[in-house]
Motif scaffolding. Structure first.
Motif, mmCIF file in Angstrom:
data_model
loop_
_atom_site.group_PDB
_atom_site.id
_atom_site.type_symbol
_atom_site.label_atom_id
_atom_site.label_comp_id
_atom_site.label_asym_id
_atom_site.label_seq_id
_atom_site.Cartn_x
_atom_site.Cartn_y
_atom_site.Cartn_z
ATOM 1 N N LYS A 183 32.547 -2.554 31.372
ATOM 2 C CA LYS A 183 32.354 -3.617 32.344
ATOM 3 C C LYS A 183 31.166 -3.279 33.235
ATOM 4 N N ILE A 184 30.649 -4.300 33.916
ATOM 5 C CA ILE A 184 29.405 -4.126 34.656
ATOM 6 C C ILE A 184 29.526 -3.131 35.808
ATOM 7 N N LYS A 185 30.675 -3.081 36.480
ATOM 8 C CA LYS A 185 30.819 -2.126 37.590
ATOM 9 C C LYS A 185 30.754 -0.695 37.072
ATOM 10 N N GLN A 186 31.475 -0.425 35.980
ATOM 11 C CA GLN A 186 31.427 0.906 35.380
ATOM 12 C C GLN A 186 30.034 1.211 34.857
ATOM 13 N N ALA A 187 29.377 0.194 34.292
ATOM 14 C CA ALA A 187 28.028 0.378 33.765
ATOM 15 C C ALA A 187 27.060 0.778 34.873
ATOM 16 N N THR A 188 27.172 0.130 36.029
ATOM 17 C CA THR A 188 26.287 0.443 37.152
ATOM 18 C C THR A 188 26.547 1.851 37.660
ATOM 19 N N GLU A 189 27.836 2.221 37.770
ATOM 20 C CA GLU A 189 28.184 3.592 38.160
ATOM 21 C C GLU A 189 27.551 4.591 37.192
ATOM 22 N N SER A 190 27.660 4.292 35.905
ATOM 23 C CA SER A 190 27.136 5.204 34.890
ATOM 24 C C SER A 190 25.625 5.342 34.988
ATOM 25 N N SER A 265 12.246 8.679 44.844
ATOM 26 C CA SER A 265 12.376 8.859 43.401
ATOM 27 C C SER A 265 13.397 7.953 42.732
ATOM 28 N N PHE A 266 14.266 7.291 43.495
ATOM 29 C CA PHE A 266 15.321 6.477 42.886
ATOM 30 C C PHE A 266 15.521 5.214 43.717
ATOM 31 N N VAL A 267 15.137 4.079 43.148
ATOM 32 C CA VAL A 267 15.260 2.792 43.835
ATOM 33 C C VAL A 267 16.226 1.913 43.045
ATOM 34 N N ILE A 268 17.199 1.349 43.733
ATOM 35 C CA ILE A 268 18.199 0.496 43.098
ATOM 36 C C ILE A 268 18.277 -0.824 43.861
ATOM 37 N N SER A 269 18.440 -1.913 43.148
ATOM 38 C CA SER A 269 18.556 -3.207 43.824
ATOM 39 C C SER A 269 19.842 -3.239 44.644
ATOM 40 N N ALA A 270 19.811 -3.966 45.750
ATOM 41 C CA ALA A 270 20.998 -4.088 46.597
ATOM 42 C C ALA A 270 22.136 -4.751 45.824
ATOM 43 N N VAL A 271 21.782 -5.640 44.899
ATOM 44 C CA VAL A 271 22.793 -6.302 44.071
ATOM 45 C C VAL A 271 23.566 -5.271 43.263
ATOM 46 N N ALA A 272 22.859 -4.335 42.667
ATOM 47 C CA ALA A 272 23.515 -3.284 41.888
ATOM 48 C C ALA A 272 24.243 -2.300 42.789
ATOM 49 N N TYR A 273 23.645 -1.977 43.917
ATOM 50 C CA TYR A 273 24.233 -1.000 44.844
ATOM 51 C C TYR A 273 25.606 -1.454 45.322
ATOM 52 N N ASN A 278 31.716 4.218 44.743
ATOM 53 C CA ASN A 278 31.387 5.335 45.633
ATOM 54 C C ASN A 278 29.868 5.496 45.676
ATOM 55 N N PRO A 279 29.201 4.607 46.381
ATOM 56 C CA PRO A 279 27.731 4.643 46.376
ATOM 57 C C PRO A 279 27.183 5.899 47.029
ATOM 58 N N PRO A 280 26.126 6.466 46.454
ATOM 59 C CA PRO A 280 25.482 7.617 47.091
ATOM 60 C C PRO A 280 24.805 7.172 48.381
ATOM 61 N N TYR A 281 24.559 8.121 49.231
ATOM 62 C CA TYR A 281 23.927 7.794 50.513
ATOM 63 C C TYR A 281 22.531 7.230 50.288
ATOM 64 N N ALA A 282 22.255 6.115 50.916
ATOM 65 C CA ALA A 282 20.928 5.496 50.819
ATOM 66 C C ALA A 282 20.094 5.946 52.013
ATOM 67 N N VAL A 283 18.981 6.618 51.723
ATOM 68 C CA VAL A 283 18.138 7.139 52.792
ATOM 69 C C VAL A 283 17.308 6.035 53.430
ATOM 70 N N GLY A 303 17.105 8.222 46.232
ATOM 71 C CA GLY A 303 16.509 9.458 45.745
ATOM 72 C C GLY A 303 15.933 10.276 46.886
ATOM 73 N N LYS A 304 14.840 10.966 46.596
ATOM 74 C CA LYS A 304 14.176 11.794 47.596
ATOM 75 C C LYS A 304 12.686 11.472 47.637
ATOM 76 N N PRO A 305 12.022 11.761 48.772
ATOM 77 C CA PRO A 305 10.562 11.579 48.840
ATOM 78 C C PRO A 305 9.886 12.511 47.843
ATOM 79 N N TYR A 306 8.723 12.116 47.383
ATOM 80 C CA TYR A 306 7.987 12.937 46.432
ATOM 81 C C TYR A 306 7.355 14.131 47.134
ATOM 82 N N GLU A 307 7.389 15.263 46.435
ATOM 83 C CA GLU A 307 6.775 16.469 46.984
ATOM 84 C C GLU A 307 5.266 16.451 46.779
ATOM 85 N N VAL A 308 4.836 15.854 45.657
ATOM 86 C CA VAL A 308 3.411 15.802 45.327
ATOM 87 C C VAL A 308 2.992 14.348 45.211
ATOM 88 N N LYS A 309 1.991 13.955 45.949
ATOM 89 C CA LYS A 309 1.459 12.602 45.843
ATOM 90 C C LYS A 309 0.743 12.460 44.512
#
Length: 320
Positions: A183-190, A265-273, A278-283, A303-309
């Motif tokens: 199902k879509i909820k499990q798919a998004t978690e995965s 490093s990790f961008v997710i749409s609010a729709v998916a979020y 158990n959503p991970p913390y959004a910075v 995700g996290k900010p990039y270390e190298v531009k």
């Protein structure tokens, strides 16, 4: 009693009582394939019922047997078996010439997506390697391919661990989907768990392999979105890879590309979020103006900010 049946794109033909769809189409001059002679022993006469499914006789024993083997959807019927009981029936022949016959008659097909295609709601996952071009310029061809294989093995391991399927690879990135078997909820978690695992595994790979042996590290950009897409197989590749198409796929790709400007490093749409239990913390949260989307698109950064531009090591003269 005479009824009528419309063959989409061809003609409307009369159907007499106790006459099958195949018999009616042949009588009207439609070149309807029927390799077994209309005895329910093959599938070459099958039609897709577009309207009036309830105006057809129930599936025969031949149809039920073939449906069980081929896993055809309910709106696919054998024209040699189905009869019309009322007005308003519209069908489409699935095999209309020799090319169709070559594509659609496949005894090794595993499921209906192989020949029919279907609309599914899936989690869409794009990932791209950052700062790979400098590594290519500074390394031997063997090392480039070797490292690409190592990194893609890392990607594949995480994606398959969470029941995802890689659809395509291009250069130093790939595209996968989740939800073909859930199902879509499990798919998004995965999809999110796979992305987080990749980020963690890549850190280990950098620290234990890339930095000591190559004096280089890699980062990635990941974009995740959900939406209804068309799933099928165009059948032109040697491996007959699955194809997933639709506007949500474009959105997911653009979210991955936006990781550069958002410096995350990790961008997710609010729709998916919002589908995550158990959503991970959004910075951070932002609104992006995406091509083809009339209103700003809300995204979460997990995700996290990039270390190298990216591009920082390039000479100034060729920077843009």
């Amino acid at each position: 009693m005479t009824h009528h049946i419309n063959f989409k794109g061809e003609k409307t033909v009369p159907v007499e009582e106790n006459q099958t769809i195949l018999q009616a189409s042949l009588a009207a001059g439609i070149p309807h394939y029927h390799a077994c002679g209309g005895k329910g022993q093959c599938t070459t006469c099958r039609v897709l019922v577009l309207e009036g499914q309830d105006k057809l006789t129930p599936p025969t024993s031949y149809e039920r047997t073939i449906k069980k083997v081929k896993q055809f959807p309910d709106n696919v019927r054998l024209a040699c078996q189905a009869q019309v009981t009322g007005e308003g029936v519209e069908v489409q022949r699935l095999i209309r010439d020799e090319t169709d016959r070559f594509i659609l008659i496949d005894d090794t097909e595993e499921n209906r997506r192989s020949v029919m295609g279907e609309r599914r709601k899936l989690a869409l996952f794009f990932i791209d390697i950052r700062n790979f071009t400098p590594f290519i310029e500074e390394s031997l061809p063997f090392d480039v391919i070797h490292i690409m294989r190592r990194i893609f093995a890392l990607f594949k391991n995480a994606i398959t661990q969470y029941d995802g399927e890689i659809i395509d690879t291009a250069g130093d990135g790939l595209y996968a989907v989740f939800g073909l078997n859930s199902k879509i909820k499990q798919a998004t978690e995965s999809a999110v768990l796979a992305g987080l695992k990749i980020l963690s595994d890549l850190t280990i790979f950098n620290n234990t392999y890339m930095r000591p042996y190559f004096n280089h590290t890699f980062e990635v950009g990941i974009g995740v979105h959900v939406g209804k897409v068309v799933v099928g197989n165009v059948g032109i590749g040697l491996s007959h890879n699955l194809t997933v198409m639709g506007f949500p796929v474009n959105i997911a790709a653009r979210l991955q590309a936006s990781t550069k400007e958002l410096n995350n490093s990790f961008v997710i749409s609010a729709v998916a979020y919002r589908l995550l239990r158990n959503p991970p913390y959004a910075v951070g949260c932002d609104y992006l103006n995406l091509k083809g989307v009339s209103t700003p698109y809300e995204v979460k950064m997990i995700g996290k900010p990039y270390e190298v531009k990216e591009g920082a090591v390039l000479p100034k003269a060729i920077q843009r």
